[in-house]
Enzyme design. Structure first.
Site, PDB file in Angstrom:
ATOM      1  N   GLU A  30      -6.097 -10.884  -0.662  1.00 46.16           N
ATOM      2  CA  GLU A  30      -6.858 -10.647   0.576  1.00 46.16           C
ATOM      3  C   GLU A  30      -8.353 -10.543   0.300  1.00 46.16           C
ATOM      4  O   GLU A  30      -9.061  -9.736   0.902  1.00 46.16           O
ATOM      5  CB  GLU A  30      -6.377  -9.348   1.251  1.00 46.16           C
ATOM      6  N   GLU A  50       0.801  -1.249   0.000  1.00 46.18           N
ATOM      7  CA  GLU A  50       0.000   0.000   0.000  1.00 46.18           C
ATOM      8  C   GLU A  50       0.827   1.290   0.000  1.00 46.18           C
ATOM      9  O   GLU A  50       0.690   2.123   0.896  1.00 46.18           O
ATOM     10  CB  GLU A  50      -0.947   0.003   1.215  1.00 46.18           C
TER      11      GLU A  50
HETATM   12  C1  XIL Z   1      -5.401  -6.246   8.784  1.00 43.80           C
HETATM   13  C2  XIL Z   1      -5.853  -7.337   9.746  1.00 43.80           C
HETATM   14  O1  XIL Z   1      -6.806  -8.155   9.131  1.00 43.80           O
HETATM   15  C3  XIL Z   1      -6.443  -6.656  10.942  1.00 43.80           C
HETATM   16  O2  XIL Z   1      -6.844  -7.624  11.901  1.00 43.80           O
HETATM   17  C4  XIL Z   1      -5.419  -5.689  11.523  1.00 43.80           C
HETATM   18  O3  XIL Z   1      -5.986  -4.982  12.551  1.00 43.80           O
HETATM   19  C5  XIL Z   1      -4.923  -4.706  10.494  1.00 43.80           C
HETATM   20  O4  XIL Z   1      -4.445  -5.420   9.391  1.00 43.80           O
HETATM   21  N1  XIL Z   1      -4.529  -4.769   4.058  1.00 43.80           N
HETATM   22  C6  XIL Z   1      -3.484  -5.599   4.429  1.00 43.80           C
HETATM   23  C7  XIL Z   1      -3.636  -6.449   5.626  1.00 43.80           C
HETATM   24  O5  XIL Z   1      -2.512  -5.699   3.707  1.00 43.80           O
HETATM   25  O6  XIL Z   1      -2.420  -6.674   6.277  1.00 43.80           O
HETATM   26  C8  XIL Z   1      -4.644  -5.883   6.581  1.00 43.80           C
HETATM   27  O7  XIL Z   1      -4.832  -6.811   7.636  1.00 43.80           O
HETATM   28  C9  XIL Z   1      -5.929  -5.577   5.873  1.00 43.80           C
HETATM   29  C10 XIL Z   1      -5.718  -4.550   4.804  1.00 43.80           C
END
Ligand code: XIL
Length: 322
Positions: free
Chosen positions: A227, A114
């Site tokens: 994801e 990101e």
């Molecule tokens: C998120 C987790 O799912 C949460 O539990 C945590 O609080 C924050 O991170 N993008 C990503 C992931 O790349 O690492 C994130 O995961 C969600 C958004």
């Protein structure tokens, strides 16, 4: 077929068993990020990340995917007080140590997560890394290439679906393409892009998405869905962010099936991974019901729909679930 797994829930037998039974690729939801790995500067704690690696390689007997080496979130607090030069060195050091510890255990790592801004006026996200370390993306990938064995694939991971308007989705997608293209032009080592795919019930971009993925294919890169989740709540596009909307199993099934089709049709697509697998444990909240299995670990319509795509339209017997 991958899923994120969280060490907090692994002690729950049903959770562990279903992950092991249904998936063959695992990413840590938390444990391999910089804050848990290096809570104090120079002091590493690999326990949680090792647990996920061991689960992936020995219980699931599948692949372990590393997430992530550098992010604007979940960095340890001590990074904040470093000077720009010290930050650069800390980033290099972190990647070197993780490379030393994990070697080729993970077949791929999200090296940078990101980096692009959601603001229409600026391209790069301002963060603890940027602009202090202006070239941090290049630094991270170049370091990772040396720190990990040559077969480990290096990924840039990004979301393109959480902005406040569709126009911004498209703008961000262009920025992502340009960023990756620029890296390749500069001979910065990169093997693939991760598309997070935190999407919502009104997703209707499968055709556009396929074309977007094909552009990375044309660059010789891999594309991973890293994801995926399909939430039944208003996203940032909706009028009331976070408001739950009525669940529609068939609609969700169609979205999952369409994305599975897209992944099978695009040569570069090598990983179809959801961010968790049960609605019981999801960062979107159980009520958003975003994942393929419900909160009792039963398969939702999405599971059958994906299996149908995977088996060329043949109906399968109901899967037996633990
Ligand atoms: C998120 C987790 O799912 C949460 O539990 C945590 O609080 C924050 O991170 N993008 C990503 C992931 O790349 O690492 C994130 O995961 C969600 C958004």
């Amino acid at each position: 077929m991958g899923t994120a797994v969280n060490t907090d829930y692994l002690p729950e037998k049903k959770y562990e068993a279903l992950a092991a039974q249904q998936y063959n690729l695992v990413t840590a939801e938390h444990s391999c990020k910089m804050a848990p790995l290096q809570p104090e500067q120079g002091k590493f704690n690999f326990t949680g990340c090792d647990e996920i690696r061991d689960f992936a390689l020995t219980k699931v007997k599948g692949a372990f995917r590393g997430h992530n080496l550098c992010w604007w979130q979940n960095y340890p607090a001590w990074v904040q007080s470093l000077t720009p030069m010290e930050k650069r060195q800390a980033l290099i050091n972190h990647i070197n140590e993780v490379g030393k510890h994990y070697g080729s255990d993970a077949f791929a790592w999200d090296v940078v997560n990101e980096a692009i801004s959601d603001d229409s006026n600026e391209t790069m996200r301002r963060s603890v890394w940027y602009p202090d370390v202006k070239d941090y993306i290049d630094v991270a990938f170049t370091t990772a290439r040396k720190a990990f064995p040559a077969e480990v694939k290096l990924f840039y991971n990004e979301y393109v679906y959480q902005q406040t308007s569709k126009q911004l989705h498209r703008l961000k997608a262009e920025r992502m393409y340009d960023l990756v293209r620029g890296m390749m032009d500069r001979k910065v080592p990169i093997d693939g892009v991760g598309l997070q795919m935190h999407i919502f019930y009104d997703f209707d971009d499968a055709v556009w998405l396929k074309a977007f993925m094909e552009r990375f294919d044309a660059l010789g890169l891999e594309v991973h869905f890293t994801e995926l989740d399909v939430s039944f709540k208003e996203g940032p596009d909706g009028k009331t962010p976070g408001k739950i909307v009525p669940f529609d199993a068939q609609r969700q099934a169609r979205i999952y099936a369409d994305l599975m089709k897209v992944c099978l049709e695009v040569n570069a697509c090598k990983n179809f991974e959801t961010w968790g697998f049960t609605d019981k444990y999801t960062w979107m909240g159980t009520n958003a019901r975003p994942l393929p299995f419900d909160s009792d670990y039963q398969p939702k319509a999405a599971v059958g729909a994906m299996l149908k795509v995977l088996t060329n339209g043949q109906d399968l017997q109901e899967t037996t679930v633990v």
